[in-house]
Motif scaffolding. Structure first.
Motif, short mmCIF file in Angstrom:
data_model
loop_
_atom_site.label_atom_id
_atom_site.label_comp_id
_atom_site.label_asym_id
_atom_site.label_seq_id
_atom_site.Cartn_x
_atom_site.Cartn_y
_atom_site.Cartn_z
N ALA A 269 -7.89 -5.73 2.18
CA ALA A 269 -8.56 -4.54 1.65
C ALA A 269 -8.13 -3.34 2.47
N THR A 270 -8.13 -2.18 1.84
CA THR A 270 -7.83 -0.95 2.56
C THR A 270 -9.11 -0.36 3.14
N PHE A 271 -8.98 0.26 4.30
CA PHE A 271 -10.09 1.03 4.87
C PHE A 271 -9.85 2.48 4.47
N LEU A 272 -10.72 3.00 3.62
CA LEU A 272 -10.54 4.30 3.00
C LEU A 272 -11.52 5.32 3.57
N GLU A 273 -11.05 6.57 3.67
CA GLU A 273 -11.92 7.63 4.21
C GLU A 273 -11.71 8.91 3.42
N MET A 274 -12.82 9.62 3.18
CA MET A 274 -12.79 10.91 2.51
C MET A 274 -13.70 11.87 3.29
N PRO A 275 -13.15 12.84 4.03
CA PRO A 275 -13.98 13.77 4.80
C PRO A 275 -14.80 14.67 3.87
N ASN A 276 -15.91 15.16 4.38
CA ASN A 276 -16.74 16.13 3.66
C ASN A 276 -16.42 17.52 4.19
N PRO A 277 -15.74 18.37 3.42
CA PRO A 277 -15.37 19.70 3.93
C PRO A 277 -16.57 20.60 4.19
N VAL B 109 0.84 -1.20 0.00
CA VAL B 109 0.00 0.00 0.00
C VAL B 109 0.87 1.25 0.00
N GLU B 110 1.93 1.24 0.79
CA GLU B 110 2.81 2.41 0.85
C GLU B 110 3.49 2.65 -0.49
N ALA B 111 3.88 1.57 -1.17
CA ALA B 111 4.52 1.71 -2.48
C ALA B 111 3.55 2.32 -3.50
N VAL B 112 2.28 1.94 -3.42
CA VAL B 112 1.29 2.52 -4.33
C VAL B 112 1.08 3.99 -3.99
N LYS B 113 1.02 4.30 -2.71
CA LYS B 113 0.84 5.70 -2.30
C LYS B 113 1.99 6.58 -2.77
#
Length: 534
Positions: A211-219, A171-175
């Protein structure tokens, strides 16, 4: 942002095809099933959504289901639902968070948009379709004032690097841009942040089940507005729909008639988008009418027991065909020692079969059938919640329900068969008591009608019901649903398991917290097995 009926033209070089982003319609569902398989060719078979589950997703949250269409061809789609997640323990599997793909966990009062799936067919990848689907999804954050969007992200490229990289290293390599992952790279580009890595989120060979646990805040999230509608306790929200049957006993001329009647109830459960279907105790006594009229009752019940394989094949087929967790009442079973048991069966959408024997025999069961009690109590840990099964008379022994509750059971299914009203009310009132004292749901299904040819089932009295605790989150009389007594019908109800959690913490009375364990204890000398159900 286009509305559902608009066509947004987008020039993709030589193709020049206009793209339309719109909501799903029911007529799109067969094509969506095919598109999913085209997008995910390497997934486990049980992971794919069938038409029934997609219809349930659409019914649960139509605003959250989008597709991309080019010249009438569906080339991508996105699905989502609203949930409440506990920040302190965010781990979940895909089945848990989506209600096994049915979106029965959708909660309009939630604060989190869960991105269940997003996919584009291979020949249209890399052309901006995923970005446009994400754009429509992000608009839901503003529309519903949601705090964030989260998702579980596949890692389809990890299997190629698993021998030399741990998941976190991959995951870090992809990031860092050192590697490209078809899914994770797209998620990062869309604005997600990786919050963690889960194992067992989904059966996915390409991702090695990671699987990754992904998050996207709502500004634009406004917490002041959210306080108006937010739930008082932050927990995962799970809702299940149950169908309890009032099964009419009627004489049969052949097995096909019996099969048709069972399928009728399975069809009804499917039509009303139910997750669980419950039939009554010993509803298979109908099959007595296929035997000679002068046969001895003890011999007859053992003849019925010999039809066990046919019963299992039929009910398994119904569960798989309709995607149901099917508690198909109970059926006589001859064990290895030759004893006759009264055994409840749980059939799953994946084709598995589990059993729970009746633990207490009534005098009539001993006298008419020479039945023997079982000696094991089972907890069934399904993706939708932990359930237990107590057959009829067993509900009248409060220790069993308490033992199941202590193992995390939230819904108790009680198939019963009673001959007259007073017998029914013994079962019904005890079920109501179990719901109140354990803060659980109790679902009842019974036989109705009569079989004049069968001495032990000359008459029956039955009424299906769903019993609840009695407090603010539930009906004041503790009855969520019930059928009309003695008519063949179904009783359907939606159970909010989150209400149980809230009730246990902030209810008017809290019997689970106020028990005097210093004065009394409930313990067991028998086996209590917890079975992981797919």
């Amino acid at each position: 942002m286009a509305d559902d009926q608009s066509v947004e033209g987008l020039d993709f070089g030589d193709a020049g095809d206009p793209v339309r982003i719109r909501r799903w319609e029911e007529s799109d569902i067969p094509a969506l099933v095919a598109v999913q398989r085209e997008c995910y060719p390497g997934m486990a078979e049980e992971t794919y959504m069938d038409e029934r589950k997609l219809r349930m997703q659409l019914a649960a949250f139509p605003e959250g289901q989008f597709l991309a269409e080019i010249d009438g061809r569906i080339v991508g789609y996105a699905s989502s639902l609203i949930v409440i997640l506990d920040d302190e323990s965010p781990w979940h599997s895909y089945d848990e968070i989506t209600g096994v793909g049915t979106f029965g966990t959708h909660d309009p009062a939630g604060d989190t948009l869960y991105g269940a799936d997003i996919a584009v067919v291979p020949d249209w990848r890399g052309k901006g379709l995923a970005a446009r689907l994400y754009k429509r999804r992000k608009a839901l954050l503003t529309r519903f004032n949601l705090r964030r969007m989260v998702a579980g992200g596949r890692l389809p490229g990890y299997s190629e690097h698993a021998k030399r990289l741990k998941p976190i290293q991959y995951v870090e390599a992809v990031k860092q841009g050192q590697l490209r992952d078809q899914a994770l790279s797209a998620h990062l580009k869309a604005g997600y942040t990786v919050r963690g890595i889960h194992y067992g989120y989904l059966r996915d060979g390409e991702s090695m089940n990671y699987a990754t646990f992904l998050e996207m805040p709502n500004p634009e999230f406004d917490p002041a507005r959210r306080l108006i509608a937010g739930a008082p306790i932050r927990r995962p929200v799970r809702k299940i729909r149950v169908c309890a049957c009032q099964y009419q006993l009627r004489p049969l001329t052949d097995w096909a008639q019996f099969e048709m009647q069972v399928e009728f109830f399975a069809d009804a459960a499917k039509e009303f988008h139910c997750h669980f279907l419950l039939l009554p105790e010993l509803f298979t006594v109908q099959l007595f009418t296929l035997l000679p009229s002068d046969i001895d009752t003890h011999e007859a019940v053992r003849e019925i027991a010999k039809m066990h394989d046919q019963y299992v094949e039929l009910c398994k087929r119904m569960a798989v065909k309709h995607g149901l967790y099917f508690i198909a009442g109970s059926h006589p079973v001859i064990d290895e020692e030759g004893d006759l048991l009264n055994v409840a069966h749980l059939f799953t959408p994946s084709g598995d079969v589990y059993t729970q024997p009746k633990l207490h025999m009534t005098p009539s069961e001993r006298n008419y059938y020479d039945m023997q009690p079982g000696d094991v109590l089972r907890v069934f840990d399904t993706p939708l919640g932990r359930i237990g099964i107590l057959v009829c008379y067993d509900i009248e022994f409060p220790e069993l329900s308490r033992l199941l509750m202590k193992q995390g059971v939230e819904v108790l299914f009680v198939p019963f068969a009673t001959t007259e009203r007073k017998g029914y009310h013994r079962v019904r009132h005890c079920a109501q008591a179990r719901a109140i004292e354990n803060v659980i749901y109790v679902v009842l299904a019974g036989c109705v009608g009569n079989l004049p040819q069968v001495n032990s089932f000359l008459i029956t009295y039955g009424q299906a019901a769903v019993c609840t605790p009695c407090d603010f989150s539930f009906p004041k009389d503790g009855v969520l649903a019930e059928g009309e007594p003695n008519n063949e019908s179904v009783c359907i109800a939606e159970l909010d398991l989150n209400d149980l959690a809230i009730q246990r913490d902030i209810g008017t009375v809290r019997p689970l917290q106020d028990r005097r364990d210093d004065l009394y204890q409930v313990s067991s000398t028998m086996r209590i097995e917890t079975i992981q159900v797919r």
